[in-house]
Motif scaffolding. Structure first.
Motif, PDB file in Angstrom:
ATOM      1  N   PHE A 152      97.663  79.738 141.987  1.00  0.00           N
ATOM      2  CA  PHE A 152      96.845  81.091 142.225  1.00  0.00           C
ATOM      3  C   PHE A 152      97.412  81.603 143.651  1.00  0.00           C
ATOM      4  O   PHE A 152      96.610  82.216 143.837  1.00  0.00           O
ATOM      5  CB  PHE A 152      95.437  80.037 142.272  1.00  0.00           C
ATOM      6  CG  PHE A 152      94.958  80.153 141.010  1.00  0.00           C
ATOM      7  CD1 PHE A 152      94.686  81.151 140.411  1.00  0.00           C
ATOM      8  CD2 PHE A 152      93.943  78.551 140.798  1.00  0.00           C
ATOM      9  CE1 PHE A 152      93.637  81.136 139.058  1.00  0.00           C
ATOM     10  CE2 PHE A 152      93.709  78.777 138.908  1.00  0.00           C
ATOM     11  CZ  PHE A 152      93.356  79.784 138.383  1.00  0.00           C
ATOM     12  N   ASP A 153      97.186  80.410 144.303  1.00  0.00           N
ATOM     13  CA  ASP A 153      97.545  80.656 145.968  1.00  0.00           C
ATOM     14  C   ASP A 153      98.823  81.058 146.324  1.00  0.00           C
ATOM     15  O   ASP A 153      99.206  80.809 147.579  1.00  0.00           O
ATOM     16  CB  ASP A 153      96.963  79.771 146.895  1.00  0.00           C
ATOM     17  CG  ASP A 153      97.471  78.213 146.457  1.00  0.00           C
ATOM     18  OD1 ASP A 153      98.074  78.471 145.260  1.00  0.00           O
ATOM     19  OD2 ASP A 153      97.010  77.477 147.482  1.00  0.00           O
ATOM     20  N   GLY A 154      99.961  81.336 145.986  1.00  0.00           N
ATOM     21  CA  GLY A 154     101.396  80.884 145.557  1.00  0.00           C
ATOM     22  C   GLY A 154     102.042  80.844 145.136  1.00  0.00           C
ATOM     23  O   GLY A 154     102.195  80.525 143.898  1.00  0.00           O
ATOM     24  N   LEU A 155     103.607  80.116 145.679  1.00  0.00           N
ATOM     25  CA  LEU A 155     104.858  80.118 144.689  1.00  0.00           C
ATOM     26  C   LEU A 155     105.362  78.511 145.353  1.00  0.00           C
ATOM     27  O   LEU A 155     104.900  78.558 146.341  1.00  0.00           O
ATOM     28  CB  LEU A 155     105.727  81.060 145.252  1.00  0.00           C
ATOM     29  CG  LEU A 155     105.840  82.483 144.766  1.00  0.00           C
ATOM     30  CD1 LEU A 155     106.696  83.109 144.956  1.00  0.00           C
ATOM     31  CD2 LEU A 155     105.423  82.936 143.162  1.00  0.00           C
ATOM     32  N   SER A 156     106.619  78.168 143.923  1.00  0.00           N
ATOM     33  CA  SER A 156     107.073  76.920 145.126  1.00  0.00           C
ATOM     34  C   SER A 156     107.962  76.652 143.681  1.00  0.00           C
ATOM     35  O   SER A 156     108.487  77.724 142.746  1.00  0.00           O
ATOM     36  CB  SER A 156     105.952  75.686 144.446  1.00  0.00           C
ATOM     37  OG  SER A 156     105.784  75.533 143.349  1.00  0.00           O
ATOM     38  N   GLY A 182     104.734  90.003 144.480  1.00  0.00           N
ATOM     39  CA  GLY A 182     103.696  89.774 143.470  1.00  0.00           C
ATOM     40  C   GLY A 182     102.467  89.127 143.813  1.00  0.00           C
ATOM     41  O   GLY A 182     102.795  88.224 144.361  1.00  0.00           O
ATOM     42  N   GLY A 183     101.568  89.369 143.373  1.00  0.00           N
ATOM     43  CA  GLY A 183      99.631  89.387 143.230  1.00  0.00           C
ATOM     44  C   GLY A 183      99.244  88.706 144.972  1.00  0.00           C
ATOM     45  O   GLY A 183      98.519  87.599 144.993  1.00  0.00           O
ATOM     46  N   VAL A 184      99.875  89.380 145.896  1.00  0.00           N
ATOM     47  CA  VAL A 184      99.670  89.942 147.388  1.00  0.00           C
ATOM     48  C   VAL A 184      97.902  89.477 147.776  1.00  0.00           C
ATOM     49  O   VAL A 184      97.481  88.286 148.477  1.00  0.00           O
ATOM     50  CB  VAL A 184     100.390  90.492 147.951  1.00  0.00           C
ATOM     51  CG1 VAL A 184     101.786  89.958 148.085  1.00  0.00           C
ATOM     52  CG2 VAL A 184     100.564  92.005 147.528  1.00  0.00           C
ATOM     53  N   TYR A 185      97.262  90.165 147.239  1.00  0.00           N
ATOM     54  CA  TYR A 185      96.106  90.202 147.022  1.00  0.00           C
ATOM     55  C   TYR A 185      95.151  88.957 146.013  1.00  0.00           C
ATOM     56  O   TYR A 185      94.716  88.376 147.334  1.00  0.00           O
ATOM     57  CB  TYR A 185      95.607  91.695 147.018  1.00  0.00           C
ATOM     58  CG  TYR A 185      95.035  92.804 148.275  1.00  0.00           C
ATOM     59  CD1 TYR A 185      95.053  92.340 149.520  1.00  0.00           C
ATOM     60  CD2 TYR A 185      96.489  94.097 147.896  1.00  0.00           C
ATOM     61  CE1 TYR A 185      95.885  93.246 150.530  1.00  0.00           C
ATOM     62  CE2 TYR A 185      97.120  94.234 148.664  1.00  0.00           C
ATOM     63  CZ  TYR A 185      96.512  94.073 150.303  1.00  0.00           C
ATOM     64  OH  TYR A 185      96.463  95.778 151.413  1.00  0.00           O
ATOM     65  N   LYS A 218     100.541  90.815 158.021  1.00  0.00           N
ATOM     66  CA  LYS A 218     102.021  90.078 156.951  1.00  0.00           C
ATOM     67  C   LYS A 218     101.617  91.091 156.278  1.00  0.00           C
ATOM     68  O   LYS A 218     102.666  91.428 155.111  1.00  0.00           O
ATOM     69  CB  LYS A 218     101.104  88.781 157.060  1.00  0.00           C
ATOM     70  CG  LYS A 218     101.908  88.361 158.240  1.00  0.00           C
ATOM     71  CD  LYS A 218     101.442  86.818 158.253  1.00  0.00           C
ATOM     72  CE  LYS A 218     102.601  85.533 159.711  1.00  0.00           C
ATOM     73  NZ  LYS A 218     101.731  86.378 160.502  1.00  0.00           N
ATOM     74  N   ILE A 219     100.623  90.664 154.563  1.00  0.00           N
ATOM     75  CA  ILE A 219     100.489  91.493 153.460  1.00  0.00           C
ATOM     76  C   ILE A 219     100.673  93.207 153.778  1.00  0.00           C
ATOM     77  O   ILE A 219     101.690  93.499 152.971  1.00  0.00           O
ATOM     78  CB  ILE A 219      99.542  91.236 153.012  1.00  0.00           C
ATOM     79  CG1 ILE A 219      98.804  89.983 152.283  1.00  0.00           C
ATOM     80  CG2 ILE A 219      99.130  92.255 151.730  1.00  0.00           C
ATOM     81  CD1 ILE A 219      97.588  89.517 152.024  1.00  0.00           C
ATOM     82  N   SER A 220     100.483  93.670 154.721  1.00  0.00           N
ATOM     83  CA  SER A 220     100.490  94.870 154.785  1.00  0.00           C
ATOM     84  C   SER A 220     102.421  95.388 155.170  1.00  0.00           C
ATOM     85  O   SER A 220     102.922  96.076 154.606  1.00  0.00           O
ATOM     86  CB  SER A 220     100.071  95.802 156.007  1.00  0.00           C
ATOM     87  OG  SER A 220     100.004  97.446 156.177  1.00  0.00           O
ATOM     88  N   THR A 221     102.551  94.206 156.027  1.00  0.00           N
ATOM     89  CA  THR A 221     104.282  94.728 156.438  1.00  0.00           C
ATOM     90  C   THR A 221     104.766  94.360 155.099  1.00  0.00           C
ATOM     91  O   THR A 221     105.626  95.191 154.599  1.00  0.00           O
ATOM     92  CB  THR A 221     104.687  93.793 157.419  1.00  0.00           C
ATOM     93  OG1 THR A 221     103.577  93.822 158.256  1.00  0.00           O
ATOM     94  CG2 THR A 221     105.633  93.820 157.508  1.00  0.00           C
ATOM     95  N   LEU A 222     104.608  93.514 154.060  1.00  0.00           N
ATOM     96  CA  LEU A 222     105.091  93.152 153.242  1.00  0.00           C
ATOM     97  C   LEU A 222     105.111  94.222 151.655  1.00  0.00           C
ATOM     98  O   LEU A 222     105.937  94.659 151.628  1.00  0.00           O
ATOM     99  CB  LEU A 222     105.001  91.296 152.487  1.00  0.00           C
ATOM    100  CG  LEU A 222     105.332  90.908 150.986  1.00  0.00           C
ATOM    101  CD1 LEU A 222     107.050  90.451 151.388  1.00  0.00           C
ATOM    102  CD2 LEU A 222     104.698  90.112 150.460  1.00  0.00           C
TER     103      LEU A 222
END
Length: 427
Positions: A116-120, A141-144, A296-300
Motif C-alpha cells: 500500500f505504502d511503497g515497494l520492497s 507508480g502510485g506516488v500519490y 520529492k513526489i513533484s521532483t520524481l
C-alpha cells in the motif's frame, strides 16, 4: 444487544485487528524513514522504527546479495547501504526472469513486492531492467496513493470503530469501503501497470506500448514476467469477507430491532477514537512535512516526464518520411533482438564471476557479468584512466541510459566501481 449485532461487532473487530497489524502499524511507524535515509538524516529516524521494521521483516524475501549479519537488521542495512523496503505486508508480487539473472544465482527470479505504502524486494535491480526496455522507475507508480496510504488506513480504522460503537443504518453503509478494499487495490494496480506500459521512453531496445500482465505469466521483450498475489492480498480478502459478514449481520439485526439512541459511553468511546485518529494523522503529516514528501513526489514526476514513442503528425510529414522512420525502427528492433539473443547465450555467468553487488546491480545487465559486453560495450579492456574519463563524460552529458545509475550512486561509489572494473582483465 442481540446475537447478530454482537457477532457483527466481533467480525468487524477481527477485520480491524488484521488491518492494524498488517498495514497500519508498519505503514504509520515507517512513514518518512526511506526519505530520511536518502537525505542522510538517519539520526532523525525515531528509535521505535528499528524494532518494528526488524519484527516485520521476519519471513520476508531477502536479497541474495544482502550480507547475513545485516538480514532483518535495519540499522546494519542502513550502515552498509543495502536496499530497504517498506515493512507492511506485501500485497502483490511482480517478478522477472532475465537472461542475466539465471536460476542458480537468482532462484526467485527478480522479485519486487507491491505494498500500500511503497515497494520492497529487488527494486533497484528491476529499475535497471525497466530503464533498459524504456519503462519508468517503479517508484513512479502510485506516488500519490503511497503518500495517502497511511491516512487512508487510519480513516478506515476509524470507520471500523464507528461501526463497532454504534448500531445505526447510516453508519452500517460505510462498511462497503473495507468490503471493496481488495478490488480497489486491483483497480489502482491495473491502472499503473497500463501507465507503465504506455509511457515508454527510449531504452536500449524499442518495444511497442503494452500492458504488463496483471495476474499470471507474461513476456516483455525477451524477459519472462510473473505476477501473483501474496500474503497481504489474502489478508485484504479476509478483511473484506469479515467486513461483509459483519455488514450482513448488523443489517439483519437492525431490521429486527430499530436503532437505539446512543449512550454517553458510546459517544465517549468514539471521541477518544477520533482524538487518537487525529493525533496519529497529525504525526504522519508532521513527518511528511519534515521530509518534504510532496516536494520529492513533484521532483520524481517531473524527472520522469518523457516524450511518447509515437510519430508526430505535422503538415510537412510525408508518407515516405513516415515509412523511412518505421523502417529504421524495424532495423533497430532486429539489431536489438540479436543483441538480446547474444545476452541470453551468456546467461549464467552473473552468479559465477566474482563482482560486487554494486557492479552486479548497475552494470552487469548491459555490460556483462565480467565486463565482456552484452547490450552495452566491453569494459574489460579499459584501464582505470580510460574508465574514469568515460564515466565523467557520460555523467556530464547526462547520457540517458546512465541517468538512473548516476542518480543512485555517489562519487565515492563511482570511484569504487571504476577501480573494480579496472581489475576485471586480471581475473
Amino acid at each position: 444487544m442481540n446475537i447478530s449485532s454482537l457477532m457483527a461487532k466481533v467480525f468487524a473487530g477481527i477485520a480491524l485487528i488484521l488491518l492494524t497489524y498488517g498495514f497500519i502499524i508498519p505503514s504509520v511507524s515507517f512513514n518518512g524513514t526511506l526519505e530520511r535515509i536518502k537525505d542522510n538524516k538517519v539520526e532523525n529516524i525515531p528509535s521505535y522504527v528499528y524494532p518494528i521494521w526488524n519484527f516485520y521483516q521476519k519471513g520476508k524475501y531477502i536479497g541474495i546479495n544482502t550480507q547475513k549479519e545485516a538480514r532483518g537488521n535495519l540499522k546494519k542495512m542502513i550502515e552498509i547501504s543495502e536496499e530497504i523496503g517498506v515493512p507492511s505486508l506485501p500485497i502483490w508480487n511482480f517478478s522477472l526472469e532475465a537472461p542475466n539473472y539465471p536460476k542458480e544465482a537468482f532462484p526467485y527470479g527478480l522479485p519486487v513486492y507491491i505494498h500500500f505504502d511503497g515497494l520492497s524486494g529487488e527494486v533497484h535491480e528491476m529499475n535497471t531492467i525497466n530503464h533498459y526496455v524504456g519503462m519508468a522507475s517503479m517508484e513512479r507508480g502510485g506516488v500519490y496513493e503511497s503518500f495517502l496510504a497511511p491516512y487512508a488506513l487510519i480513516f478506515l480504522a476509524m470507520l471500523f470503530m464507528l461501526f463497532i460503537i454504534y448500531d445505526n443504518k447510516w453508519v452500517n453503509r460505510f462498511m462497503v469501503i473495507p468490503v471493496l478494499l481488495p478490488f480497489i487495490f486491483l483497480g489502482i494496480y491495473s491502472y499503473w501497470l497500463y501507465w507503465f506500459g504506455h509511457n515508454l521512453h527510449a531504452g536500449a531496445i524499442t518495444i511497442k506500448p503494452f500492458t504488463p500482465v496483471i495476474l499470471g505469466d507474461g513476456k516483455v521483450a525477451q524477459f519472462t514476467t510473473h505476477a501473483y498475489p501474496v500474503v497481504g492480498f489474502w489478508v485484504l480478502l479476509a478483511i473484506s469477507i469479515f467486513s461483509l459478514i459483519a455488514w450482513w449481520l448488523k443489517s439483519k439485526s437492525l431490521k429486527k430491532q430499530p436503532s437505539k439512541k446512543a449512550t454517553p459511553l458510546q459517544h465517549y468511546i468514539f471521541i477518544i477514537t477520533l482524538l487518537v485518529g487525529i493525533g496519529v494523522s497529525a504525526h504522519v503529516l508532521k513527518t511528511d512535512i519534515e521530509v518534504d514528501t510532496l516536494g520529492k513526489i513533484s521532483t520524481l514526476i517531473n524527472s520522469s516526464k518523457v516524450k511518447p514513442l509515437t510519430i508526430t503528425e505535422t503538415s510537412n510529414s510525408t508518407k515516405e518520411q513516415k515509412e523511412a522512420i518505421l523502417k529504421e525502427r524495424e532495423n533497430q528492433r532486429i539489431e536489438q533482438e540479436t543483441k538480446i539473443k547474444s545476452l541470453e547465450n551468456r546467461a549464467g555467468s552473473v552468479g559465477k564471476f566474482k563482482v560486487s553487488t554494486m557492479y552486479k546491480s548497475n552494470c552487469a545487465p548491459c555490460h556483462g557479468a565480467s565486463g565482456e559486453g552484452n547490450i552495452g560495450p566491453k569494459l574489460v579492456e579499459l584501464n582505470k584512466d580510460e574508465l574514469t574519463k568515460k564515466t565523467l563524460n557520460l555523467k556530464a552529458s547526462e547520457d540517458e541510459m546512465h541517468i538512473a545509475v548516476f542518480e543512485y550512486l555517489s562519487d565515492t561509489d563511482m570511484k569504487e566501481l571504476v577501480e573494480e572494473i579496472a581489475t576485471f582483465k586480471d581475473q
